[in-house]
Write a protein that holds these residues in place. Structure first.
Motif, mmCIF file in Angstrom:
data_model
loop_
_atom_site.group_PDB
_atom_site.id
_atom_site.type_symbol
_atom_site.label_atom_id
_atom_site.label_comp_id
_atom_site.label_asym_id
_atom_site.label_seq_id
_atom_site.Cartn_x
_atom_site.Cartn_y
_atom_site.Cartn_z
ATOM 1 N N ARG A 73 53.516 4.242 21.644
ATOM 2 C CA ARG A 73 53.545 5.582 22.234
ATOM 3 C C ARG A 73 53.280 5.530 23.739
ATOM 4 N N PRO A 74 53.608 6.599 24.456
ATOM 5 C CA PRO A 74 53.381 6.622 25.906
ATOM 6 C C PRO A 74 51.934 6.300 26.277
ATOM 7 N N HIS A 75 51.785 5.461 27.304
ATOM 8 C CA HIS A 75 50.471 5.058 27.796
ATOM 9 C C HIS A 75 50.603 4.726 29.279
ATOM 10 N N PRO A 76 49.500 4.717 30.024
ATOM 11 C CA PRO A 76 49.567 4.582 31.487
ATOM 12 C C PRO A 76 49.241 3.180 31.987
ATOM 13 N N ARG A 104 67.186 -6.819 25.998
ATOM 14 C CA ARG A 104 67.673 -7.743 24.982
ATOM 15 C C ARG A 104 67.340 -9.171 25.413
ATOM 16 N N PRO A 105 67.472 -10.143 24.521
ATOM 17 C CA PRO A 105 67.089 -11.523 24.846
ATOM 18 C C PRO A 105 67.719 -12.027 26.136
ATOM 19 N N GLY A 106 66.883 -12.613 26.975
ATOM 20 C CA GLY A 106 67.329 -13.165 28.249
ATOM 21 C C GLY A 106 67.237 -12.223 29.419
ATOM 22 N N ASP A 107 67.170 -10.896 29.148
ATOM 23 C CA ASP A 107 67.007 -9.910 30.215
ATOM 24 C C ASP A 107 65.561 -9.908 30.712
ATOM 25 N N ILE A 108 65.347 -9.262 31.861
ATOM 26 C CA ILE A 108 63.998 -9.013 32.354
ATOM 27 C C ILE A 108 63.873 -7.533 32.691
ATOM 28 N N ASN A 109 62.853 -6.901 32.135
ATOM 29 C CA ASN A 109 62.445 -5.560 32.549
ATOM 30 C C ASN A 109 61.217 -5.691 33.436
ATOM 31 N N LEU A 110 61.311 -5.184 34.652
ATOM 32 C CA LEU A 110 60.199 -5.219 35.601
ATOM 33 C C LEU A 110 59.806 -3.783 35.922
ATOM 34 N N MET A 111 58.618 -3.378 35.496
ATOM 35 C CA MET A 111 58.129 -2.025 35.746
ATOM 36 C C MET A 111 56.965 -2.076 36.739
ATOM 37 N N VAL A 112 57.115 -1.396 37.853
ATOM 38 C CA VAL A 112 56.087 -1.372 38.888
ATOM 39 C C VAL A 112 55.210 -0.138 38.670
ATOM 40 N N ALA A 113 53.970 -0.364 38.273
ATOM 41 C CA ALA A 113 53.075 0.763 38.019
ATOM 42 C C ALA A 113 52.569 1.381 39.316
ATOM 43 N N GLY A 114 52.159 0.530 40.271
ATOM 44 C CA GLY A 114 51.644 1.041 41.538
ATOM 45 C C GLY A 114 50.524 2.043 41.331
ATOM 46 N N ARG A 115 50.668 3.234 41.947
ATOM 47 C CA ARG A 115 49.601 4.243 41.866
ATOM 48 C C ARG A 115 49.518 4.907 40.500
ATOM 49 N N GLY A 116 50.532 4.670 39.633
ATOM 50 C CA GLY A 116 50.441 5.201 38.282
ATOM 51 C C GLY A 116 51.783 5.467 37.648
#
Length: 303
Positions: A73-76, A104-116
């Protein structure tokens, strides 16, 4: 919470060859989430970070029957960039900046949280309607102090854009940073290294130089400088040159490393160089002041 199998000194006492190249061999803390195991290698009481990497989870492999699957579920988050990489399966990412992306396999997801940022990790209906399998890594990068409060952001890098090279017959993918003469397009925030390699039994790989570095054995087993490195262990190496690993069976590894950033505090999903900033983030989440996940607004994980 010590996850250290044996210190380098204990290993060196038992052999004649020098093992100054090995600082520690870590084993995971395993959590069973109802038939779905997660192995946590970082942080530990003995080793909080490797370079800028502050969190390392190996999730699965898990086999889900139709109707079941990943449903986070959504979380910060604050103060980090998350890196998701799959060996098998698929995860659907949504976040509060409007991203909607299946990895999917081999991909990269990069999420920048920063200030939130707020995000959820679920699965598409097409996936959950059938029996399926999931296995992958989730890692967190601590952000440099001057970027901890940056704007949240998200980047997806398809598998075919990640550079691959063969090193003495060993296939290597350079996911972040530069190694073996190639450079990844994945965004960096400080000096960072992340690569994957698959070795056949008997193959040897010389490790790239880095101020700090560690090798995780996702599958198989290795030997290095007189020590045996078993499946699901993480070995922290010194920065000295000439370090090499040899596969004792078919093996898949992940190597992480880079320049250390200094002390970070971590509590729940929050990372910061300031304890006060983490307290503020906790209060903001309790009070509903974080932005909601676009398309997944109703649900959330309480602090």
């Amino acid at each position: 919470m010590s996850n250290v199998l044996e210190s380098a000194e204990q290993r060196c006492d038992a052999i004649e060859a020098p093992c100054s190249a090995i600082e520690a061999i870590l084993s995971p803390r395993v959590t069973d989430l109802g038939g779905f195991s997660v192995r946590r290698l970082l942080p530990t009481a003995k080793r909080r970070m490797v370079g800028p990497w502050i969190f390392f989870d190996d999730m699965g492999p898990a086999d889900f029957p139709a109707g079941e699957g990943i449903n986070v579920r959504p979380h910060p988050h604050i103060g980090i960039a998350t890196v998701t990489y799959l060996f098998e399966g698929e995860i659907l990412h949504r976040d509060s900046v409007g991203s909607f992306q299946a990895i999917r396999p081999g991909d990269i997801n990069l999420m920048v949280a920063g200030r939130g940022i707020t995000h959820s990790e679920r699965e598409r209906r097409e996936i959950t309607e059938t029996d399926h399998r999931l296995h992958g890594l989730q890692l967190w990068l601590a952000l440099p102090e001057d970027q901890e409060e940056s704007e949240p952001d998200f980047h997806h890098y398809p598998s075919d854009g990640i550079p691959a090279v063969e090193v003495n017959g060993v296939p290597v993918r350079v996911m972040m940073g530069s190694a073996y003469g190639v450079t990844s397009p994945v965004r960096q925030f400080s000096e960072t290294l992340y690569l994957e390699a698959t070795l056949k039994a008997g193959q040897t790989l010389a490790l790239p130089d880095a101020t700090e570095r560690a090798v995780y054995v996702a599958q198989g087993a290795l030997s290095a400088h007189g020590s045996e490195l078993p499946t699901h262990s993480m070995t922290v190496f010194t920065p000295e040159p000439g370090v090499a690993i040899t596969a004792t069976e078919a093996t898949r590894i992940a190597l992480i490393g880079g320049e250390p950033l200094g002390k970070r505090f971590i509590e729940w999903n929050f990372v910061s160089s300031s304890k006060a900033r983490i307290e503020q983030a906790k209060e903001d989440w309790r009070a509903g002041r974080f932005a909601r996940v676009v398309g997944d607004e109703r649900d959330f994980i309480p602090y």
